[in-house]
Design a protein around this motif. Structure first.
Motif, mmCIF file in Angstrom:
data_model
loop_
_atom_site.group_PDB
_atom_site.id
_atom_site.type_symbol
_atom_site.label_atom_id
_atom_site.label_comp_id
_atom_site.label_asym_id
_atom_site.label_seq_id
_atom_site.Cartn_x
_atom_site.Cartn_y
_atom_site.Cartn_z
ATOM 1 N N UNK A 276 0.865 -1.191 0.000
ATOM 2 C CA UNK A 276 0.000 0.000 0.000
ATOM 3 C C UNK A 276 0.897 1.236 0.000
ATOM 4 N N UNK A 277 0.890 2.012 -1.076
ATOM 5 C CA UNK A 277 1.775 3.191 -1.146
ATOM 6 C C UNK A 277 1.514 4.157 0.004
ATOM 7 N N UNK A 278 2.570 4.726 0.515
ATOM 8 C CA UNK A 278 2.444 5.687 1.614
ATOM 9 C C UNK A 278 1.654 6.901 1.162
ATOM 10 N N UNK A 279 0.786 7.342 2.021
ATOM 11 C CA UNK A 279 -0.006 8.529 1.728
ATOM 12 C C UNK A 279 -1.238 8.269 0.892
ATOM 13 N N UNK A 280 -1.494 7.026 0.550
ATOM 14 C CA UNK A 280 -2.672 6.717 -0.256
ATOM 15 C C UNK A 280 -3.915 6.729 0.614
ATOM 16 N N UNK A 281 -4.930 7.398 0.163
ATOM 17 C CA UNK A 281 -6.175 7.502 0.913
ATOM 18 C C UNK A 281 -6.910 6.169 0.940
ATOM 19 N N UNK A 282 -7.324 5.694 2.119
ATOM 20 C CA UNK A 282 -8.114 4.456 2.182
ATOM 21 C C UNK A 282 -9.392 4.536 1.357
ATOM 22 N N UNK A 283 -9.983 5.721 1.294
ATOM 23 C CA UNK A 283 -11.199 5.894 0.498
ATOM 24 C C UNK A 283 -10.910 5.667 -0.986
ATOM 25 N N UNK A 284 -9.748 6.164 -1.415
ATOM 26 C CA UNK A 284 -9.378 5.985 -2.817
ATOM 27 C C UNK A 284 -9.124 4.512 -3.130
ATOM 28 N N UNK A 285 -8.481 3.796 -2.205
ATOM 29 C CA UNK A 285 -8.245 2.363 -2.400
ATOM 30 C C UNK A 285 -9.575 1.615 -2.448
#
Length: 545
Positions: A276-285
Protein backbone atom coordinates in the motif's frame (compact mmCIF):
# COMPACT_ATOMS: atom_id res chain seq x y z
CA UNK A 1 23.70 11.90 -50.61
CA UNK A 2 24.15 8.48 -49.00
CA UNK A 3 21.51 5.92 -49.70
CA UNK A 4 19.49 5.00 -46.64
CA UNK A 5 16.93 2.39 -45.71
CA UNK A 6 13.60 3.11 -44.10
CA UNK A 7 13.14 -0.32 -42.51
CA UNK A 8 15.58 -2.83 -41.07
CA UNK A 9 14.20 -6.11 -39.76
CA UNK A 10 16.35 -8.49 -37.76
CA UNK A 11 15.88 -12.18 -37.04
CA UNK A 12 17.79 -13.75 -34.17
CA UNK A 13 17.46 -16.44 -31.49
CA UNK A 14 19.52 -14.32 -29.09
CA UNK A 15 18.47 -14.28 -25.41
CA UNK A 16 16.64 -10.97 -25.49
CA UNK A 17 13.11 -9.95 -26.21
CA UNK A 18 14.30 -7.62 -28.95
CA UNK A 19 15.20 -10.43 -31.31
CA UNK A 20 12.28 -9.49 -33.55
CA UNK A 21 12.16 -5.74 -34.10
CA UNK A 22 10.84 -3.52 -36.79
CA UNK A 23 12.40 -0.09 -36.30
CA UNK A 24 12.12 3.01 -38.40
CA UNK A 25 15.69 4.08 -38.92
CA UNK A 26 17.94 5.94 -41.30
CA UNK A 27 21.40 4.41 -41.52
CA UNK A 28 23.89 3.82 -44.36
CA UNK A 29 22.89 0.86 -46.48
CA UNK A 30 26.33 -0.75 -46.33
CA UNK A 31 26.34 -0.86 -42.52
CA UNK A 32 23.35 -1.75 -40.34
CA UNK A 33 23.50 -1.73 -36.57
CA UNK A 34 21.03 -2.48 -33.81
CA UNK A 35 21.76 -1.89 -30.15
CA UNK A 36 19.56 -4.08 -27.98
CA UNK A 37 18.08 -3.07 -24.60
CA UNK A 38 20.98 -4.93 -22.96
CA UNK A 39 23.56 -2.93 -24.97
CA UNK A 40 24.55 -5.88 -27.12
CA UNK A 41 25.53 -4.61 -30.56
CA UNK A 42 25.00 -6.48 -33.78
CA UNK A 43 26.94 -5.15 -36.76
CA UNK A 44 26.26 -6.18 -40.33
CA UNK A 45 28.42 -5.28 -43.28
CA UNK A 46 28.52 -5.91 -47.02
CA UNK A 47 24.75 -6.13 -47.40
CA UNK A 48 25.00 -5.68 -51.16
CA UNK A 49 26.16 -9.25 -51.75
CA UNK A 50 23.12 -10.64 -49.95
CA UNK A 51 25.23 -12.40 -47.29
CA UNK A 52 25.57 -10.09 -44.29
CA UNK A 53 28.59 -10.63 -42.13
CA UNK A 54 27.80 -11.14 -38.46
CA UNK A 55 29.82 -8.87 -36.27
CA UNK A 56 29.43 -10.68 -32.97
CA UNK A 57 29.63 -14.21 -31.61
CA UNK A 58 25.89 -14.94 -31.34
CA UNK A 59 24.99 -17.47 -34.00
CA UNK A 60 22.08 -17.06 -36.38
CA UNK A 61 21.61 -13.29 -36.32
CA UNK A 62 20.84 -12.02 -39.77
CA UNK A 63 19.29 -9.13 -41.63
CA UNK A 64 15.98 -10.35 -43.01
CA UNK A 65 14.50 -7.13 -44.32
CA UNK A 66 15.01 -3.68 -45.59
CA UNK A 67 13.56 -1.19 -48.04
CA UNK A 68 14.64 2.04 -49.67
CA UNK A 69 12.35 5.06 -49.35
CA UNK A 70 13.10 5.89 -53.01
CA UNK A 71 11.97 2.48 -54.27
CA UNK A 72 9.09 2.66 -56.79
CA UNK A 73 5.56 1.83 -55.76
CA UNK A 74 5.47 -1.33 -57.86
CA UNK A 75 8.43 -2.85 -56.06
CA UNK A 76 6.96 -1.91 -52.67
CA UNK A 77 3.64 -3.52 -53.59
CA UNK A 78 5.36 -6.73 -54.70
CA UNK A 79 7.39 -6.81 -51.51
CA UNK A 80 4.30 -6.37 -49.34
CA UNK A 81 2.49 -9.08 -51.27
CA UNK A 82 5.39 -11.41 -50.61
CA UNK A 83 5.17 -10.55 -46.91
CA UNK A 84 1.48 -11.47 -46.87
CA UNK A 85 2.35 -14.85 -48.38
CA UNK A 86 4.95 -15.46 -45.71
CA UNK A 87 2.44 -14.82 -42.94
CA UNK A 88 0.77 -18.12 -43.74
CA UNK A 89 3.74 -20.16 -44.92
CA UNK A 90 5.00 -23.11 -42.84
CA UNK A 91 8.21 -22.34 -41.06
CA UNK A 92 10.04 -25.62 -41.35
CA UNK A 93 13.66 -25.09 -42.35
CA UNK A 94 13.59 -26.72 -45.79
CA UNK A 95 10.37 -25.00 -46.81
CA UNK A 96 11.72 -21.70 -45.51
CA UNK A 97 14.90 -22.05 -47.55
CA UNK A 98 12.96 -22.87 -50.71
CA UNK A 99 10.58 -19.95 -50.29
CA UNK A 100 13.49 -17.60 -49.60
CA UNK A 101 15.10 -18.61 -52.87
CA UNK A 102 11.86 -18.20 -54.82
CA UNK A 103 11.25 -14.77 -53.35
CA UNK A 104 14.83 -13.71 -54.04
CA UNK A 105 14.50 -14.72 -57.71
CA UNK A 106 11.17 -12.90 -58.02
CA UNK A 107 12.54 -9.70 -56.53
CA UNK A 108 15.62 -9.84 -58.74
CA UNK A 109 13.32 -10.16 -61.73
CA UNK A 110 11.31 -7.16 -60.56
CA UNK A 111 14.52 -5.20 -60.09
CA UNK A 112 15.63 -6.13 -63.62
CA UNK A 113 12.31 -4.97 -65.06
CA UNK A 114 12.59 -1.75 -63.07
CA UNK A 115 16.04 -1.09 -64.48
CA UNK A 116 14.84 -1.89 -68.00
CA UNK A 117 12.04 0.67 -67.72
CA UNK A 118 14.29 3.27 -66.15
CA UNK A 119 12.36 3.32 -62.90
CA UNK A 120 15.44 3.05 -60.70
CA UNK A 121 19.17 2.96 -61.20
CA UNK A 122 20.89 -0.43 -61.24
CA UNK A 123 22.57 -0.47 -57.82
CA UNK A 124 19.44 0.75 -56.04
CA UNK A 125 17.25 -1.92 -57.66
CA UNK A 126 19.75 -4.64 -56.74
CA UNK A 127 19.91 -3.46 -53.15
CA UNK A 128 16.14 -3.32 -52.94
CA UNK A 129 15.90 -6.91 -54.16
CA UNK A 130 18.53 -8.18 -51.74
CA UNK A 131 16.88 -6.37 -48.81
CA UNK A 132 13.41 -7.83 -49.33
CA UNK A 133 11.18 -7.75 -46.26
CA UNK A 134 10.69 -11.31 -45.01
CA UNK A 135 9.02 -11.72 -41.62
CA UNK A 136 9.58 -15.37 -40.71
CA UNK A 137 10.15 -15.50 -36.98
CA UNK A 138 6.55 -15.49 -35.74
CA UNK A 139 5.65 -19.00 -36.76
CA UNK A 140 1.99 -19.99 -36.92
CA UNK A 141 2.34 -23.75 -36.82
CA UNK A 142 3.44 -23.99 -33.11
CA UNK A 143 0.11 -22.47 -32.06
CA UNK A 144 -1.71 -24.93 -34.31
CA UNK A 145 0.30 -27.81 -32.86
CA UNK A 146 -0.44 -26.71 -29.28
CA UNK A 147 -4.14 -26.43 -30.09
CA UNK A 148 -4.15 -29.93 -31.58
CA UNK A 149 -2.38 -31.26 -28.50
CA UNK A 150 -4.95 -29.75 -26.13
CA UNK A 151 -7.83 -31.10 -28.21
CA UNK A 152 -6.30 -34.58 -28.13
CA UNK A 153 -5.66 -34.29 -24.39
CA UNK A 154 -9.36 -33.62 -23.72
CA UNK A 155 -10.61 -36.37 -26.03
CA UNK A 156 -10.63 -39.39 -23.62
CA UNK A 157 -14.27 -39.90 -22.69
CA UNK A 158 -13.91 -41.35 -19.21
CA UNK A 159 -11.11 -39.08 -18.00
CA UNK A 160 -12.88 -35.80 -18.72
CA UNK A 161 -16.52 -36.84 -18.81
CA UNK A 162 -17.26 -34.69 -15.77
CA UNK A 163 -16.68 -31.63 -17.93
CA UNK A 164 -19.60 -32.59 -20.16
CA UNK A 165 -22.94 -30.88 -19.73
CA UNK A 166 -26.06 -33.10 -19.45
CA UNK A 167 -26.93 -32.37 -23.09
CA UNK A 168 -23.35 -32.65 -24.36
CA UNK A 169 -24.33 -35.18 -27.05
CA UNK A 170 -27.81 -33.84 -27.67
CA UNK A 171 -28.83 -33.45 -31.30
CA UNK A 172 -30.38 -30.09 -30.44
CA UNK A 173 -27.11 -28.62 -29.24
CA UNK A 174 -25.08 -26.37 -31.51
CA UNK A 175 -21.89 -28.41 -31.45
CA UNK A 176 -20.09 -26.23 -34.00
CA UNK A 177 -20.46 -23.21 -31.72
CA UNK A 178 -19.10 -25.19 -28.76
CA UNK A 179 -15.97 -26.04 -30.72
CA UNK A 180 -15.62 -22.54 -32.08
CA UNK A 181 -15.83 -21.05 -28.60
CA UNK A 182 -13.01 -23.28 -27.39
CA UNK A 183 -10.74 -22.34 -30.30
CA UNK A 184 -11.47 -18.65 -29.83
CA UNK A 185 -10.49 -18.83 -26.17
CA UNK A 186 -7.17 -20.39 -27.20
CA UNK A 187 -6.72 -17.72 -29.87
CA UNK A 188 -6.97 -15.07 -27.17
CA UNK A 189 -4.40 -16.96 -25.12
CA UNK A 190 -1.95 -17.10 -28.05
CA UNK A 191 -2.49 -13.41 -28.75
CA UNK A 192 -1.67 -12.39 -25.21
CA UNK A 193 1.24 -14.79 -24.84
CA UNK A 194 2.99 -13.32 -27.88
CA UNK A 195 1.98 -9.79 -26.91
CA UNK A 196 3.34 -10.13 -23.39
CA UNK A 197 6.55 -11.75 -24.58
CA UNK A 198 7.60 -9.27 -27.23
CA UNK A 199 5.80 -5.97 -26.56
CA UNK A 200 7.99 -4.90 -23.58
CA UNK A 201 11.08 -4.59 -25.81
CA UNK A 202 9.40 -2.54 -28.51
CA UNK A 203 9.48 1.23 -28.27
CA UNK A 204 6.69 1.57 -30.80
CA UNK A 205 3.11 0.71 -29.80
CA UNK A 206 2.82 -1.62 -32.80
CA UNK A 207 2.52 -5.39 -32.72
CA UNK A 208 5.32 -7.25 -34.51
CA UNK A 209 3.28 -10.21 -35.80
CA UNK A 210 0.25 -9.51 -38.02
CA UNK A 211 -1.19 -12.98 -37.44
CA UNK A 212 -0.99 -13.00 -33.64
CA UNK A 213 -2.11 -9.38 -33.55
CA UNK A 214 -5.28 -10.28 -35.45
CA UNK A 215 -6.08 -13.21 -33.18
CA UNK A 216 -7.14 -10.87 -30.38
CA UNK A 217 -9.58 -8.71 -32.32
CA UNK A 218 -10.97 -11.64 -34.33
CA UNK A 219 -11.53 -13.53 -31.09
CA UNK A 220 -13.51 -10.79 -29.40
CA UNK A 221 -15.53 -10.13 -32.57
CA UNK A 222 -16.64 -13.73 -32.88
CA UNK A 223 -17.38 -14.00 -29.15
CA UNK A 224 -19.71 -11.01 -29.42
CA UNK A 225 -21.36 -12.63 -32.44
CA UNK A 226 -21.92 -15.83 -30.45
CA UNK A 227 -23.64 -13.86 -27.69
CA UNK A 228 -25.84 -11.99 -30.15
CA UNK A 229 -26.75 -15.20 -31.96
CA UNK A 230 -27.69 -17.21 -28.87
CA UNK A 231 -29.83 -14.64 -27.12
CA UNK A 232 -31.52 -13.33 -30.25
CA UNK A 233 -32.30 -16.93 -31.27
CA UNK A 234 -34.27 -17.40 -28.09
CA UNK A 235 -36.00 -14.03 -28.34
CA UNK A 236 -37.30 -14.65 -31.86
CA UNK A 237 -38.31 -18.21 -30.92
CA UNK A 238 -40.13 -17.29 -27.70
CA UNK A 239 -43.89 -17.76 -28.03
CA UNK A 240 -44.91 -16.00 -24.82
CA UNK A 241 -43.50 -13.54 -22.32
CA UNK A 242 -39.88 -13.86 -21.26
CA UNK A 243 -39.12 -14.41 -17.58
CA UNK A 244 -36.52 -11.68 -17.16
CA UNK A 245 -35.75 -12.04 -13.47
CA UNK A 246 -34.63 -15.71 -13.71
CA UNK A 247 -32.63 -14.80 -16.79
CA UNK A 248 -30.63 -12.08 -15.08
CA UNK A 249 -30.15 -14.12 -11.91
CA UNK A 250 -28.65 -16.95 -13.94
CA UNK A 251 -26.52 -14.55 -15.97
CA UNK A 252 -25.15 -13.01 -12.80
CA UNK A 253 -24.21 -16.34 -11.23
CA UNK A 254 -22.76 -17.52 -14.52
CA UNK A 255 -20.34 -14.58 -14.74
CA UNK A 256 -19.75 -13.30 -11.21
CA UNK A 257 -18.16 -16.21 -9.27
CA UNK A 258 -15.19 -16.77 -11.57
CA UNK A 259 -14.78 -13.05 -12.15
CA UNK A 260 -14.61 -12.42 -8.40
CA UNK A 261 -11.98 -15.14 -8.04
CA UNK A 262 -9.79 -13.57 -10.74
CA UNK A 263 -10.35 -10.08 -9.29
CA UNK A 264 -9.20 -11.27 -5.87
CA UNK A 265 -6.10 -12.86 -7.40
CA UNK A 266 -5.41 -9.58 -9.20
CA UNK A 267 -5.78 -7.57 -5.99
CA UNK A 268 -3.54 -9.88 -3.96
CA UNK A 269 -0.88 -9.93 -6.68
CA UNK A 270 -0.88 -6.13 -6.80
CA UNK A 271 -0.60 -5.88 -3.03
CA UNK A 272 2.29 -8.32 -3.04
CA UNK A 273 4.05 -6.37 -5.79
CA UNK A 274 3.81 -2.82 -4.40
CA UNK A 275 2.11 -2.96 -1.01
CA UNK A 276 0.00 0.00 0.00
CA UNK A 277 1.78 3.19 -1.15
CA UNK A 278 2.44 5.69 1.61
CA UNK A 279 -0.01 8.53 1.73
CA UNK A 280 -2.67 6.72 -0.26
CA UNK A 281 -6.18 7.50 0.91
CA UNK A 282 -8.11 4.46 2.18
CA UNK A 283 -11.20 5.89 0.50
CA UNK A 284 -9.38 5.99 -2.82
CA UNK A 285 -8.24 2.36 -2.40
CA UNK A 286 -11.81 1.34 -1.54
CA UNK A 287 -13.10 3.11 -4.65
CA UNK A 288 -10.63 1.26 -6.84
CA UNK A 289 -11.52 -2.07 -5.21
CA UNK A 290 -15.24 -1.50 -5.76
CA UNK A 291 -14.62 -0.77 -9.43
CA UNK A 292 -12.80 -4.05 -9.89
CA UNK A 293 -15.37 -6.02 -7.88
CA UNK A 294 -18.27 -4.73 -9.99
CA UNK A 295 -18.30 -7.94 -12.10
CA UNK A 296 -17.06 -6.18 -15.23
CA UNK A 297 -19.85 -3.59 -15.24
CA UNK A 298 -17.44 -0.65 -14.92
CA UNK A 299 -15.72 0.46 -18.08
CA UNK A 300 -11.95 1.00 -17.88
CA UNK A 301 -11.54 0.91 -14.09
CA UNK A 302 -8.45 2.56 -12.65
CA UNK A 303 -5.53 0.17 -11.94
CA UNK A 304 -5.67 -1.08 -8.37
CA UNK A 305 -3.26 0.87 -6.17
CA UNK A 306 -2.44 2.83 -9.35
CA UNK A 307 -0.07 0.02 -10.34
CA UNK A 308 -0.55 -0.98 -14.01
CA UNK A 309 2.03 -3.77 -14.23
CA UNK A 310 -0.36 -6.47 -12.98
CA UNK A 311 -3.27 -5.52 -15.23
CA UNK A 312 -2.44 -8.46 -17.47
CA UNK A 313 -4.08 -10.71 -14.88
CA UNK A 314 -7.53 -9.25 -15.40
CA UNK A 315 -7.29 -6.80 -18.29
CA UNK A 316 -9.11 -9.13 -20.69
CA UNK A 317 -12.31 -8.67 -18.67
CA UNK A 318 -12.94 -5.37 -20.48
CA UNK A 319 -15.29 -7.16 -22.89
CA UNK A 320 -17.70 -8.10 -20.07
CA UNK A 321 -18.77 -4.45 -19.94
CA UNK A 322 -20.20 -4.75 -23.46
CA UNK A 323 -21.75 -8.11 -22.63
CA UNK A 324 -23.62 -6.54 -19.72
CA UNK A 325 -24.80 -3.71 -21.97
CA UNK A 326 -26.15 -6.25 -24.43
CA UNK A 327 -27.98 -8.11 -21.65
CA UNK A 328 -29.51 -4.80 -20.52
CA UNK A 329 -30.83 -4.24 -24.06
CA UNK A 330 -32.63 -7.58 -24.25
CA UNK A 331 -36.05 -6.31 -23.04
CA UNK A 332 -35.99 -3.67 -25.76
CA UNK A 333 -34.84 -6.17 -28.38
CA UNK A 334 -37.68 -8.49 -27.34
CA UNK A 335 -40.16 -5.95 -28.71
CA UNK A 336 -38.52 -6.10 -32.15
CA UNK A 337 -38.27 -9.89 -31.98
CA UNK A 338 -42.06 -10.20 -32.13
CA UNK A 339 -42.01 -9.40 -35.85
CA UNK A 340 -42.51 -12.36 -38.13
CA UNK A 341 -39.45 -11.48 -40.22
CA UNK A 342 -36.59 -9.93 -38.28
CA UNK A 343 -33.73 -10.17 -40.78
CA UNK A 344 -34.58 -6.89 -42.58
CA UNK A 345 -34.71 -5.06 -39.24
CA UNK A 346 -31.30 -6.38 -38.20
CA UNK A 347 -29.79 -5.63 -41.63
CA UNK A 348 -31.06 -2.05 -41.49
CA UNK A 349 -29.59 -1.59 -38.01
CA UNK A 350 -26.31 -3.15 -39.12
CA UNK A 351 -25.95 -0.87 -42.16
CA UNK A 352 -26.80 2.13 -40.03
CA UNK A 353 -24.17 1.25 -37.41
CA UNK A 354 -21.41 0.33 -39.84
CA UNK A 355 -21.79 2.97 -42.52
CA UNK A 356 -23.28 6.04 -40.82
CA UNK A 357 -20.54 7.98 -39.08
CA UNK A 358 -20.96 9.96 -35.89
CA UNK A 359 -23.85 7.97 -34.42
CA UNK A 360 -21.77 5.62 -32.26
CA UNK A 361 -18.20 6.06 -31.11
CA UNK A 362 -15.46 4.77 -33.43
CA UNK A 363 -14.61 1.85 -31.16
CA UNK A 364 -18.03 0.84 -29.85
CA UNK A 365 -19.65 0.88 -33.31
CA UNK A 366 -17.87 -2.31 -34.29
CA UNK A 367 -18.78 -4.03 -31.04
CA UNK A 368 -22.43 -3.18 -31.68
CA UNK A 369 -22.06 -4.37 -35.27
CA UNK A 370 -20.67 -7.70 -34.08
CA UNK A 371 -23.66 -8.31 -31.80
CA UNK A 372 -25.91 -7.41 -34.75
CA UNK A 373 -24.05 -9.81 -37.05
CA UNK A 374 -24.71 -12.61 -34.57
CA UNK A 375 -28.36 -11.60 -34.45
CA UNK A 376 -28.50 -11.57 -38.24
CA UNK A 377 -27.11 -15.11 -38.36
CA UNK A 378 -29.88 -16.19 -35.96
CA UNK A 379 -32.58 -14.54 -38.07
CA UNK A 380 -31.25 -16.15 -41.25
CA UNK A 381 -31.15 -19.57 -39.61
CA UNK A 382 -34.72 -19.25 -38.45
CA UNK A 383 -36.24 -17.71 -41.57
CA UNK A 384 -34.20 -19.72 -44.09
CA UNK A 385 -33.71 -23.18 -42.56
CA UNK A 386 -32.34 -24.50 -45.87
CA UNK A 387 -29.04 -22.78 -45.05
CA UNK A 388 -28.37 -25.23 -42.22
CA UNK A 389 -26.03 -28.10 -42.79
CA UNK A 390 -22.44 -29.17 -43.09
CA UNK A 391 -20.11 -30.34 -45.81
CA UNK A 392 -16.73 -29.83 -47.47
CA UNK A 393 -17.87 -26.98 -49.71
CA UNK A 394 -19.31 -25.03 -46.82
CA UNK A 395 -16.10 -25.57 -44.83
CA UNK A 396 -13.99 -24.37 -47.76
CA UNK A 397 -16.06 -21.19 -48.06
CA UNK A 398 -15.92 -20.56 -44.30
CA UNK A 399 -12.15 -21.02 -44.19
CA UNK A 400 -11.73 -18.77 -47.24
CA UNK A 401 -13.71 -16.01 -45.51
CA UNK A 402 -11.62 -16.34 -42.36
CA UNK A 403 -8.34 -16.31 -44.28
CA UNK A 404 -9.60 -13.25 -46.13
CA UNK A 405 -9.89 -11.41 -42.82
CA UNK A 406 -6.25 -12.12 -41.95
CA UNK A 407 -5.10 -11.46 -45.51
CA UNK A 408 -6.94 -8.21 -46.25
CA UNK A 409 -7.40 -6.56 -42.86
CA UNK A 410 -5.17 -5.32 -40.07
CA UNK A 411 -7.84 -5.62 -37.40
CA UNK A 412 -11.32 -7.08 -37.01
CA UNK A 413 -12.66 -3.63 -36.25
CA UNK A 414 -13.21 -2.53 -39.84
CA UNK A 415 -16.19 -2.66 -42.17
CA UNK A 416 -14.62 -5.26 -44.48
CA UNK A 417 -13.50 -7.47 -41.60
CA UNK A 418 -16.94 -7.27 -40.03
CA UNK A 419 -18.63 -8.41 -43.24
CA UNK A 420 -16.18 -11.29 -43.81
CA UNK A 421 -16.36 -12.45 -40.19
CA UNK A 422 -20.14 -12.19 -40.31
CA UNK A 423 -20.22 -14.53 -43.30
CA UNK A 424 -17.87 -16.96 -41.60
CA UNK A 425 -19.89 -16.94 -38.41
CA UNK A 426 -23.20 -17.42 -40.23
CA UNK A 427 -21.87 -20.60 -41.82
CA UNK A 428 -20.53 -21.94 -38.51
CA UNK A 429 -23.74 -21.06 -36.67
CA UNK A 430 -25.73 -22.95 -39.29
CA UNK A 431 -23.75 -26.13 -38.75
CA UNK A 432 -20.48 -25.83 -40.69
CA UNK A 433 -17.83 -27.74 -38.75
CA UNK A 434 -14.66 -26.86 -40.72
CA UNK A 435 -14.14 -30.45 -41.90
CA UNK A 436 -15.28 -31.80 -38.53
CA UNK A 437 -12.81 -29.81 -36.43
CA UNK A 438 -15.44 -27.94 -34.45
CA UNK A 439 -17.35 -31.12 -33.61
CA UNK A 440 -14.41 -33.00 -32.15
CA UNK A 441 -14.98 -34.05 -28.56
CA UNK A 442 -11.83 -32.29 -27.37
CA UNK A 443 -12.74 -29.04 -29.14
CA UNK A 444 -16.23 -29.07 -27.66
CA UNK A 445 -14.83 -29.68 -24.17
CA UNK A 446 -12.57 -26.68 -24.70
CA UNK A 447 -15.81 -24.82 -25.38
CA UNK A 448 -17.21 -26.03 -22.06
CA UNK A 449 -14.28 -24.46 -20.17
CA UNK A 450 -13.84 -21.51 -22.55
CA UNK A 451 -14.97 -18.93 -20.00
CA UNK A 452 -12.26 -20.15 -17.63
CA UNK A 453 -9.74 -20.19 -20.49
CA UNK A 454 -10.58 -16.60 -21.30
CA UNK A 455 -10.72 -15.21 -17.79
CA UNK A 456 -7.79 -17.03 -16.16
CA UNK A 457 -5.19 -17.12 -18.94
CA UNK A 458 -3.94 -13.65 -18.02
CA UNK A 459 -3.08 -14.79 -14.49
CA UNK A 460 -1.34 -17.93 -15.75
CA UNK A 461 0.76 -15.99 -18.26
CA UNK A 462 1.61 -13.31 -15.71
CA UNK A 463 2.79 -15.75 -13.05
CA UNK A 464 4.68 -18.02 -15.46
CA UNK A 465 6.42 -15.36 -17.53
CA UNK A 466 7.11 -12.57 -15.05
CA UNK A 467 10.27 -14.23 -13.74
CA UNK A 468 11.75 -17.64 -13.18
CA UNK A 469 13.29 -20.45 -15.21
CA UNK A 470 10.47 -20.63 -17.79
CA UNK A 471 10.96 -16.96 -18.70
CA UNK A 472 14.74 -17.40 -18.97
CA UNK A 473 14.25 -20.49 -21.12
CA UNK A 474 11.74 -18.76 -23.41
CA UNK A 475 14.14 -15.89 -24.07
CA UNK A 476 16.86 -18.08 -25.52
CA UNK A 477 15.21 -18.44 -28.92
CA UNK A 478 12.02 -18.90 -30.89
CA UNK A 479 11.80 -22.70 -30.47
CA UNK A 480 12.27 -22.26 -26.74
CA UNK A 481 9.58 -19.60 -26.58
CA UNK A 482 7.05 -21.78 -28.39
CA UNK A 483 7.92 -24.69 -26.11
CA UNK A 484 7.36 -22.45 -23.10
CA UNK A 485 4.09 -21.32 -24.64
CA UNK A 486 2.96 -24.94 -24.99
CA UNK A 487 3.91 -25.63 -21.36
CA UNK A 488 1.92 -22.61 -20.18
CA UNK A 489 -1.04 -23.76 -22.30
CA UNK A 490 -0.97 -27.15 -20.56
CA UNK A 491 -0.80 -25.47 -17.15
CA UNK A 492 -3.69 -23.21 -18.18
CA UNK A 493 -5.74 -26.24 -19.19
CA UNK A 494 -5.29 -27.82 -15.76
CA UNK A 495 -6.14 -24.56 -14.01
CA UNK A 496 -9.27 -24.14 -16.12
CA UNK A 497 -10.47 -27.67 -15.43
CA UNK A 498 -10.14 -26.90 -11.72
CA UNK A 499 -11.87 -23.52 -11.88
CA UNK A 500 -14.66 -24.93 -14.03
CA UNK A 501 -15.36 -27.78 -11.64
CA UNK A 502 -14.87 -25.85 -8.39
CA UNK A 503 -16.18 -22.36 -9.28
CA UNK A 504 -18.16 -22.27 -12.50
CA UNK A 505 -20.35 -25.36 -12.11
CA UNK A 506 -21.28 -24.61 -8.47
CA UNK A 507 -22.05 -21.02 -9.50
CA UNK A 508 -24.30 -22.23 -12.32
CA UNK A 509 -26.08 -24.62 -9.97
CA UNK A 510 -26.57 -21.91 -7.36
CA UNK A 511 -27.96 -19.52 -9.97
CA UNK A 512 -30.39 -22.14 -11.23
CA UNK A 513 -31.57 -22.88 -7.68
CA UNK A 514 -32.15 -19.21 -6.89
CA UNK A 515 -33.85 -18.60 -10.23
CA UNK A 516 -36.28 -21.43 -9.52
CA UNK A 517 -37.50 -19.86 -6.25
CA UNK A 518 -41.14 -18.76 -6.40
CA UNK A 519 -40.19 -15.23 -5.40
CA UNK A 520 -37.88 -15.01 -8.45
CA UNK A 521 -40.22 -16.77 -10.85
CA UNK A 522 -43.03 -14.39 -10.01
CA UNK A 523 -46.40 -14.73 -11.68
CA UNK A 524 -45.08 -14.95 -15.22
CA UNK A 525 -45.66 -18.19 -17.06
CA UNK A 526 -44.22 -19.32 -20.31
CA UNK A 527 -44.66 -22.32 -22.53
CA UNK A 528 -40.98 -22.26 -23.38
CA UNK A 529 -37.85 -22.31 -21.23
CA UNK A 530 -36.17 -19.04 -20.26
CA UNK A 531 -33.80 -17.85 -22.94
CA UNK A 532 -30.70 -18.44 -20.84
CA UNK A 533 -31.45 -22.19 -20.81
CA UNK A 534 -30.47 -22.55 -24.45
CA UNK A 535 -27.92 -25.39 -24.57
CA UNK A 536 -24.98 -23.24 -25.60
CA UNK A 537 -25.90 -19.93 -24.05
CA UNK A 538 -24.33 -20.77 -20.71
CA UNK A 539 -20.81 -19.97 -21.83
CA UNK A 540 -21.32 -17.24 -24.39
CA UNK A 541 -19.85 -14.53 -22.24
CA UNK A 542 -16.22 -14.62 -23.27
CA UNK A 543 -14.31 -11.84 -24.91
CA UNK A 544 -10.73 -10.96 -25.85
CA UNK A 545 -8.37 -8.13 -25.17
Amino acid sequence: MSRTVSFIMLQSPCPIRARKMARLCHIPLDRAELKTPQNQRFTFGNIDNGKPEIGNSLHGVQVVGGSNPLAPTKIKAARLKALRLFRFSPHFAFVQCFLDKVLDVCLKLIASLARGHGLVESSLATRTAHCAIIMTDYAIWPAAATTAGLILALTPKRLFSRLDTPDFNSANRLHSLDGLRGLLALAVFFHHSVLGHFRPSLSEPTFPSPFYDMLGSVGVALFFMITGFLFWSRLISAQTSIRWMPLYVKRFFRIAPLYCFVAIVYGLATLQAVGIPAGTSPLHIAKQAVQWLAFGMVQNPEPFLSFPNTLGIIGQSWSLYYEWLFYASLPFLAVLAKNRTTAPIVIAALVFVLFVDGVIGPGARYFVAQFLLGMLAASINREHPAIRGDGPRRSVVAIALLVGVFWLCDTAYTQLASVLLGGFFTLVASGTSLFGLLKLTGARRLGDISYSLYLTHGAVLTFMFTSGPLLDFSLTGSPQFFMAQAISALVLLMVCIATYMLIEKPGIALGSWIAALPSIQGRQTASRAPIDQHPTTAQSVEGAG
